[in-house]
Structure formats: C-alpha cells, structure tokens
Design a protein around this motif. Structure first.
Motif, PDB file in Angstrom:
ATOM      1  N   UNK A 129     -54.348-110.669  -7.057  1.00 43.37           N
ATOM      2  CA  UNK A 129     -55.465-111.608  -7.195  1.00 43.37           C
ATOM      3  C   UNK A 129     -56.775-110.872  -6.996  1.00 43.37           C
ATOM      4  N   UNK A 130     -57.650-110.965  -7.992  1.00 42.68           N
ATOM      5  CA  UNK A 130     -58.987-110.381  -7.911  1.00 42.68           C
ATOM      6  C   UNK A 130     -59.990-111.447  -8.305  1.00 42.68           C
ATOM      7  N   UNK A 140     -53.114-108.471 -14.150  1.00 43.59           N
ATOM      8  CA  UNK A 140     -51.915-107.672 -14.390  1.00 43.59           C
ATOM      9  C   UNK A 140     -52.224-106.187 -14.357  1.00 43.59           C
ATOM     10  N   UNK A 141     -51.349-105.415 -13.692  1.00 44.86           N
ATOM     11  CA  UNK A 141     -51.385-103.960 -13.749  1.00 44.86           C
ATOM     12  C   UNK A 141     -50.302-103.524 -14.731  1.00 44.86           C
ATOM     13  N   UNK A 142     -50.675-103.166 -15.970  1.00 40.72           N
ATOM     14  CA  UNK A 142     -49.674-102.861 -16.999  1.00 40.72           C
ATOM     15  C   UNK A 142     -48.739-101.719 -16.612  1.00 40.72           C
ATOM     16  N   UNK A 143     -49.219-100.772 -15.808  1.00 38.62           N
ATOM     17  CA  UNK A 143     -48.399 -99.619 -15.451  1.00 38.62           C
ATOM     18  C   UNK A 143     -47.241 -99.997 -14.531  1.00 38.62           C
ATOM     19  N   UNK A 144     -47.385-101.102 -13.800  1.00 38.79           N
ATOM     20  CA  UNK A 144     -46.307-101.523 -12.908  1.00 38.79           C
ATOM     21  C   UNK A 144     -45.421-102.616 -13.509  1.00 38.79           C
ATOM     22  N   UNK A 145     -45.850-103.189 -14.612  1.00 37.67           N
ATOM     23  CA  UNK A 145     -45.097-104.275 -15.230  1.00 37.67           C
ATOM     24  C   UNK A 145     -43.817-103.749 -15.873  1.00 37.67           C
ATOM     25  N   UNK A 146     -42.682-104.316 -15.465  1.00 40.26           N
ATOM     26  CA  UNK A 146     -41.380-103.911 -16.018  1.00 40.26           C
ATOM     27  C   UNK A 146     -40.907-104.848 -17.117  1.00 40.26           C
ATOM     28  N   UNK A 147     -41.589-105.965 -17.280  1.00 38.86           N
ATOM     29  CA  UNK A 147     -41.159-106.933 -18.275  1.00 38.86           C
ATOM     30  C   UNK A 147     -40.085-107.871 -17.777  1.00 38.86           C
ATOM     31  N   UNK A 148     -39.995-108.065 -16.466  1.00 38.06           N
ATOM     32  CA  UNK A 148     -38.929-108.920 -15.913  1.00 38.06           C
ATOM     33  C   UNK A 148     -39.168-110.402 -16.197  1.00 38.06           C
ATOM     34  N   UNK A 149     -40.398-110.789 -16.461  1.00 40.13           N
ATOM     35  CA  UNK A 149     -40.785-112.164 -16.824  1.00 40.13           C
ATOM     36  C   UNK A 149     -40.760-113.151 -15.662  1.00 40.13           C
TER      37      UNK A 149
END
Length: 402
Positions: free
Chosen positions: A65-66, A72-81
């Motif tokens: 939260x900002x 979203x931080x795209x580098x940490x997103x694994x696509x788990x949904x």
C-alpha cells in the motif's frame, strides 16, 4: 463499458478482422492489444477499498500500500492470482492475451505453433478431441498444434538421469524443477539454502518453445494452459523469447465461443506425440510417477521415494520441513494448485473431472515411458544428438539458471 465487456468486444472485432472504434479508455484498449507492455495484474478502476485484502492475500509480497493505494511490484509477482481472488470490489484482473494471440495467428509472416499443456484433455468439451482441436487451431491460422507433454517426456528423461547421479549418497535428495513456476519461485525466493537440490531444468513449456524455434527458425509460439503464472514465467530473465504469448484455457474458450465453433464438425487431424509419462504431468503426483517409472527403466536398483505437496501453504510447509532436516523422501514434487495443473485457476473443468480426463488420456497413451516414445527420440536426433545422455549433458535448450 466494463473491462470484461471491452475485452469481449475487441476480441470479436479482431476475429472478424475489424478495428475497434469509439473506445473511451485508450489505456484499457492498449492493455488488450499489447499486454506485454503492462504488469500481469491490471486494475479496472482506481482502488477505493479500505482493508487491502489483495495485499494481505499475496504470499510473495508483490503488493504493498502506497498513498492509500495497492501497488504491484512486477518483479515479485509470480502470477498466483491470490490478489485477484481476494479483491472485494472485483477490481483486479490478470493479463488477457487472447487479442494478441488472434493477431499473431491471423497476421504473422512466419508460422505460428500452438503449444497445448498436458492438462488440456476435456477442457473444451467431449467433442474437442486432440485431432479436432488441432483442426480448429489450423483454421484460425496455426501451422500446427504441439502437445507439451512430449517435451515433458524429454524432461522426464533428464530428471531421471539426474536423479540417478544426484542421490548416490544415503541422504541425497532432489527437488523436481519441472512444471510449476510458483514452486520454483518459492524455492528461489524463500528457500535458497536448499535450492542446490534443484536441477537446472526449464519447464516443459519453455523446452517446447525453444525446440520449436530451433527446428522452425523464425516461428512464433502460443502456449495454452490453465495457469496464469505461465504469463509471468515467459518474462523471466533467461527464459524470454521461447514463448511469444500465453493463453489460459478460459481465454481459448472465449475465442471458440466468439467463433461459435462446433467441434463435432471438425476433422480429426491426429498426431500421437506424447507418452504416458508426459501426460501425467497435469496432475498431482504425476511428475513423481513419471520420473519413478523412468528411473526404474534406467536402473532397476534405484528407487524413487516421492513426497508430493499441492497448494502454496502445503508446498511451503514441505520445504520448511526439508530446511529443518526433516527429509522423509528423496524426490520432492510441489504444485501450487490443488490437484496440480488440472486445478489451475483458469481451467474450464473442475479439478476432479479434469483429473479423470487426464488419467484416461494417460491410459490411452501408445507408449509408457519417454524412452519408448519415437517422437521424443526423433526430436533429440533432429537437434543433432545421437543419445539422450548426450543431449542432456551438452544441450543448453533444457537448462536455466536457478
């Protein structure tokens, strides 16, 4: 017009060869036309929730939260949904690539191959047999349909050979490195101390894409499966370029529905590509069973002692056990979805029915182990290698950095 309505509208236009006009939100339209330019999770509208359930649901700290908004931080997103499922306002959606895929199929100047995940059997109805799916995809513009299970066969051989060399000591064990990108992300991000037990193997999807592009220079590849994390996998450093586009089973079904496809009217364009081993990858325990049977065919004295987990919490618990020295087997398989790939978030069948379809397809396979599959052996020889051992030892196609 909601984002979902816009998506269906643009998809129909693309299938008819028309340009979409009079769209109020150019950014949403651009997301559909060029999904590779955007993060994997899209916001339909600005956030106005107060408890940020999406942030709490993410087990990979990809959201924070900002200024009162979830970012979203795209580098940490694994696509788990998990964030999409948790969003109370249904304001988040995952990247949709159907419009891009149709554009590739209709307008590419080079051949386009559609790569079908092992879990595809039964996902588009009983009438959608492998041969009729292949015929329908060719009608869309594909040069052919390739079963990724055949490349799971090849990776089964690789994992079996590595198991035989990696577990020579009594306390040796191997973490399977095929299939699930979320499983790999967990190990790389949170369990680095045991990452050395991962063979440096790519997934069957990446192997299939790389080999297709090696044998058909300049071709394009579209992967179809139940997993949204595959959209993240193709963006990983070192894996880019193997796959040009990822569709979920739901997205391909959207295309069939827009075209009003009647699979019973399709021709049977049959090609047997995969053995039982590769087809098993679609369900929990399948990789372990495939590798176990392959190990037995190589060395009858070797025994696989598999431990399997499915679902992110169970996978993390199993890895934590290993980290703490509670090693109860010598081969560990993890799948982020309940039931394995057949339980993927963008499947068309419930996981029990999907498992039943896969099990039936496994029993129908003309070959049991990868070593019996002439298609897999022919691919290896076409790539310039005489034996499986030579291919596994010297080819970079099947490897990645861990």
């Amino acid at each position: 017009m909601t984002f979902e309505e816009l998506y269906k509208h643009v998809l129909k236009d693309k299938l008819k060869g028309k340009k979409t006009k009079d769209i109020s939100s150019r950014k949403k339209l651009d997301c559909l036309l060029h999904p590779e330019k955007y993060p994997l999770v899209w916001k339909d509208d600005p956030c106005d929730c107060t408890d940020a359930r999406c942030v709490a649901a993410c087990m990979f700290q990809a959201l924070e939260v900002k200024d009162g908004k979830a970012v979203l931080n795209p580098e940490r997103c694994t696509g788990c949904a998990a964030c999409i499922e948790a969003c109370e306002n249904k304001n988040l959606t995952f990247s949709k690539d159907a419009v891009k895929a149709v554009d590739l199929l209709k307008n590419s100047e080079t051949p386009v191959y559609v790569l079908m995940a092992p879990a595809y059997i039964g996902q588009f109805g009983e009438a959608a047999t492998p041969g009729r799916l292949r015929d329908a995809l060719k009608g869309l513009g594909a040069a052919g349909m390739i079963e990724v299970a055949a490349f799971a066969d090849i990776l089964t051989l690789k994992e079996a050979l590595e198991f035989c060399s990696n577990t020579e000591s009594e306390d040796g064990f191997q973490l399977t490195s095929c299939c699930c990108p979320i499983w790999i992300s967990m190990i790389r991000k949170d369990f680095q101390k045991i990452a050395g037990h991962l063979p440096a193997s790519v997934s069957p999807m990446i192997a299939c894409g790389r080999i297709a592009k090696e044998l058909h220079e300049g071709c394009k590849t579209i992967f179809v499966g139940p997993c949204m994390a595959k959209k993240a996998e193709i963006r990983e450093p070192g894996l880019e370029g193997a796959i040009d586009c990822v569709l979920t089973f739901e997205e391909l079904q959207d295309i069939w529905e827009a075209l009003e496809i009647d699979f019973s009217a399709m021709s049977e364009d049959e090609h047997e590509h995969s053995a039982a081993a590769g087809r098993m990858y679609a369900r929990t325990g399948g990789v372990s069973r495939a590798v176990s049977e392959c190990v037995h065919s190589i060395d009858e004295e070797r025994t696989l002692q598999p431990v399997c987990a499915c679902g992110v919490p169970d996978c993390k618990a199993m890895l934590q056990d290993i980290l703490e020295g509670n090693v109860r087997g010598n081969f560990f398989e993890g799948m982020a979805c309940e039931g394995g790939c057949v339980g993927g978030p963008k499947r068309n069948l419930d996981k029990d029915k999907g498992t039943e379809c896969v099990d039936h397809y496994v029993e129908e396979a003309p070959y049991r182990t990868p070593g019996e599959n002439p298609y897999a052996m022919d691919l290896i020889q076409r790539l310039g290698y005489e034996t499986v051992e030579d291919f596994v030892k010297n080819s970079q196609i099947l490897t990645r950095e861990i």
